[in-house]
Scaffold this motif. Structure first.
Motif, PDB file in Angstrom:
ATOM      1  N   GLU A 100      38.771  13.913  69.726  1.00 32.21           N
ATOM      2  CA  GLU A 100      38.981  14.917  68.682  1.00 32.21           C
ATOM      3  C   GLU A 100      37.639  15.395  68.166  1.00 32.21           C
ATOM      4  O   GLU A 100      36.745  14.580  67.930  1.00 32.21           O
ATOM      5  N   PHE A 101      37.541  16.717  67.986  1.00 27.23           N
ATOM      6  CA  PHE A 101      36.284  17.324  67.591  1.00 27.23           C
ATOM      7  C   PHE A 101      36.541  18.498  66.659  1.00 27.23           C
ATOM      8  O   PHE A 101      37.597  19.124  66.720  1.00 27.23           O
ATOM      9  N   ALA A 102      35.566  18.773  65.824  1.00 22.69           N
ATOM     10  CA  ALA A 102      35.576  19.985  65.014  1.00 22.69           C
ATOM     11  C   ALA A 102      34.537  20.923  65.618  1.00 22.69           C
ATOM     12  O   ALA A 102      33.389  20.542  65.834  1.00 22.69           O
ATOM     13  N   LEU A 103      34.985  22.120  65.940  1.00 26.50           N
ATOM     14  CA  LEU A 103      34.098  23.129  66.530  1.00 26.50           C
ATOM     15  C   LEU A 103      33.961  24.282  65.558  1.00 26.50           C
ATOM     16  O   LEU A 103      34.955  24.713  64.966  1.00 26.50           O
ATOM     17  N   ASN A 104      32.747  24.801  65.414  1.00 25.54           N
ATOM     18  CA  ASN A 104      32.646  25.964  64.541  1.00 25.54           C
ATOM     19  C   ASN A 104      33.291  27.174  65.211  1.00 25.54           C
ATOM     20  O   ASN A 104      33.446  27.223  66.424  1.00 25.54           O
ATOM     21  N   ARG A 105      33.707  28.112  64.398  1.00 20.80           N
ATOM     22  CA  ARG A 105      34.487  29.251  64.919  1.00 20.80           C
ATOM     23  C   ARG A 105      33.714  30.075  65.937  1.00 20.80           C
ATOM     24  O   ARG A 105      34.289  30.572  66.902  1.00 20.80           O
ATOM     25  N   GLN A 106      32.418  30.242  65.710  1.00 17.60           N
ATOM     26  CA  GLN A 106      31.639  31.036  66.653  1.00 17.60           C
ATOM     27  C   GLN A 106      31.646  30.383  68.033  1.00 17.60           C
ATOM     28  O   GLN A 106      31.823  31.063  69.045  1.00 17.60           O
ATOM     29  N   LEU A 107      31.491  29.087  68.073  1.00 15.73           N
ATOM     30  CA  LEU A 107      31.535  28.365  69.346  1.00 15.73           C
ATOM     31  C   LEU A 107      32.926  28.493  69.973  1.00 15.73           C
ATOM     32  O   LEU A 107      33.059  28.766  71.166  1.00 15.73           O
ATOM     33  N   ALA A 108      33.968  28.336  69.159  1.00 17.83           N
ATOM     34  CA  ALA A 108      35.345  28.410  69.657  1.00 17.83           C
ATOM     35  C   ALA A 108      35.675  29.809  70.199  1.00 17.83           C
ATOM     36  O   ALA A 108      36.515  29.939  71.086  1.00 17.83           O
ATOM     37  N   ARG A 109      35.014  30.824  69.697  1.00 17.93           N
ATOM     38  CA  ARG A 109      35.254  32.187  70.191  1.00 17.93           C
ATOM     39  C   ARG A 109      34.605  32.439  71.547  1.00 17.93           C
ATOM     40  O   ARG A 109      34.771  33.500  72.126  1.00 17.93           O
ATOM     41  N   SER A 110      33.860  31.474  72.043  1.00 16.30           N
ATOM     42  CA  SER A 110      33.213  31.611  73.344  1.00 16.30           C
ATOM     43  C   SER A 110      33.863  30.741  74.407  1.00 16.30           C
ATOM     44  O   SER A 110      33.352  30.610  75.505  1.00 16.30           O
ATOM     45  N   ILE A 111      34.998  30.128  74.066  1.00 17.70           N
ATOM     46  CA  ILE A 111      35.715  29.277  75.017  1.00 17.70           C
ATOM     47  C   ILE A 111      36.987  30.006  75.417  1.00 17.70           C
ATOM     48  O   ILE A 111      37.930  30.118  74.638  1.00 17.70           O
ATOM     49  N   ARG A 112      37.002  30.526  76.651  1.00 19.04           N
ATOM     50  CA  ARG A 112      38.166  31.274  77.146  1.00 19.04           C
ATOM     51  C   ARG A 112      39.267  30.290  77.531  1.00 19.04           C
ATOM     52  O   ARG A 112      39.019  29.302  78.221  1.00 19.04           O
ATOM     53  N   VAL A 113      40.493  30.580  77.085  1.00 16.21           N
ATOM     54  CA  VAL A 113      41.623  29.668  77.305  1.00 16.21           C
ATOM     55  C   VAL A 113      42.859  30.443  77.747  1.00 16.21           C
ATOM     56  O   VAL A 113      42.924  31.668  77.629  1.00 16.21           O
ATOM     57  N   ALA A 114      43.845  29.702  78.212  1.00 16.15           N
ATOM     58  CA  ALA A 114      45.167  30.252  78.548  1.00 16.15           C
ATOM     59  C   ALA A 114      46.208  29.387  77.867  1.00 16.15           C
ATOM     60  O   ALA A 114      46.064  28.162  77.790  1.00 16.15           O
ATOM     61  N   HIS A 115      47.276  30.003  77.378  1.00 18.85           N
ATOM     62  CA  HIS A 115      48.364  29.263  76.735  1.00 18.85           C
ATOM     63  C   HIS A 115      49.064  28.368  77.743  1.00 18.85           C
ATOM     64  O   HIS A 115      49.208  28.711  78.904  1.00 18.85           O
ATOM     65  N   LEU A 116      49.533  27.228  77.265  1.00 18.26           N
ATOM     66  CA  LEU A 116      50.369  26.322  78.057  1.00 18.26           C
ATOM     67  C   LEU A 116      51.691  26.196  77.353  1.00 18.26           C
ATOM     68  O   LEU A 116      51.765  26.244  76.131  1.00 18.26           O
ATOM     69  N   GLU A 117      52.727  26.005  78.115  1.00 17.74           N
ATOM     70  CA  GLU A 117      54.039  25.754  77.529  1.00 17.74           C
ATOM     71  C   GLU A 117      54.042  24.342  76.958  1.00 17.74           C
ATOM     72  O   GLU A 117      53.430  23.443  77.527  1.00 17.74           O
ATOM     73  N   PRO A 118      54.726  24.119  75.830  1.00 19.23           N
ATOM     74  CA  PRO A 118      54.801  22.765  75.279  1.00 19.23           C
ATOM     75  C   PRO A 118      55.493  21.815  76.249  1.00 19.23           C
ATOM     76  O   PRO A 118      56.399  22.211  76.975  1.00 19.23           O
ATOM     77  N   GLU A 119      55.016  20.564  76.262  1.00 19.06           N
ATOM     78  CA  GLU A 119      55.621  19.561  77.140  1.00 19.06           C
ATOM     79  C   GLU A 119      56.965  19.129  76.578  1.00 19.06           C
ATOM     80  O   GLU A 119      57.125  18.979  75.373  1.00 19.06           O
ATOM     81  N   VAL A 120      57.921  18.957  77.474  1.00 17.48           N
ATOM     82  CA  VAL A 120      59.230  18.459  77.083  1.00 17.48           C
ATOM     83  C   VAL A 120      59.272  16.989  77.461  1.00 17.48           C
ATOM     84  O   VAL A 120      59.053  16.621  78.612  1.00 17.48           O
ATOM     85  N   ARG A 121      59.493  16.147  76.459  1.00 14.44           N
ATOM     86  CA  ARG A 121      59.528  14.698  76.716  1.00 14.44           C
ATOM     87  C   ARG A 121      60.962  14.227  76.754  1.00 14.44           C
ATOM     88  O   ARG A 121      61.753  14.583  75.892  1.00 14.44           O
TER      89      ARG A 121
END
Length: 87
Positions: free
Chosen positions: A65-86
């Motif tokens: 677990e980490f806290a990232l500043n918003r500027q750094l987080a705006r430079s990390i490209r991501v894709a949505h994942l569907e929630p896991e069904v347990r």
């Protein structure tokens, strides 16, 4: 936002789980993020967002677990994942 629009970690909502696609940062930041477990292909869940543009608290797929500043987080490209069904 269209389906082809890029999404960045800094734009995600609390509770969303995403997969990291690219780290669009200077090499030193990329190296640090990889060292703490945030790299291409990693799952990241947004746990909290601080008010007034403060840091974003995330959990990686390996449990870090980490806290990232918003500027750094705006430079990390991501894709949505569907929630896991347990079961």
């Amino acid at each position: 936002m269209s389906a082809s629009s890029p999404l960045f970690l800094g734009e995600t909502q609390v509770g969303q789980t995403v997969r990291v696609l690219a780290l669009e940062l200077e090499p030193d930041f990329v190296e640090w993020l990889r060292a703490v477990g945030i790299h291409e292909g990693e799952r990241v869940t947004v746990l909290r967002r601080a008010l007034f543009g403060g840091p974003i608290h995330v959990r990686t797929g390996s449990g870090g677990e980490f806290a990232l500043n918003r500027q750094l987080a705006r430079s990390i490209r991501v894709a949505h994942l569907e929630p896991e069904v347990r079961a």
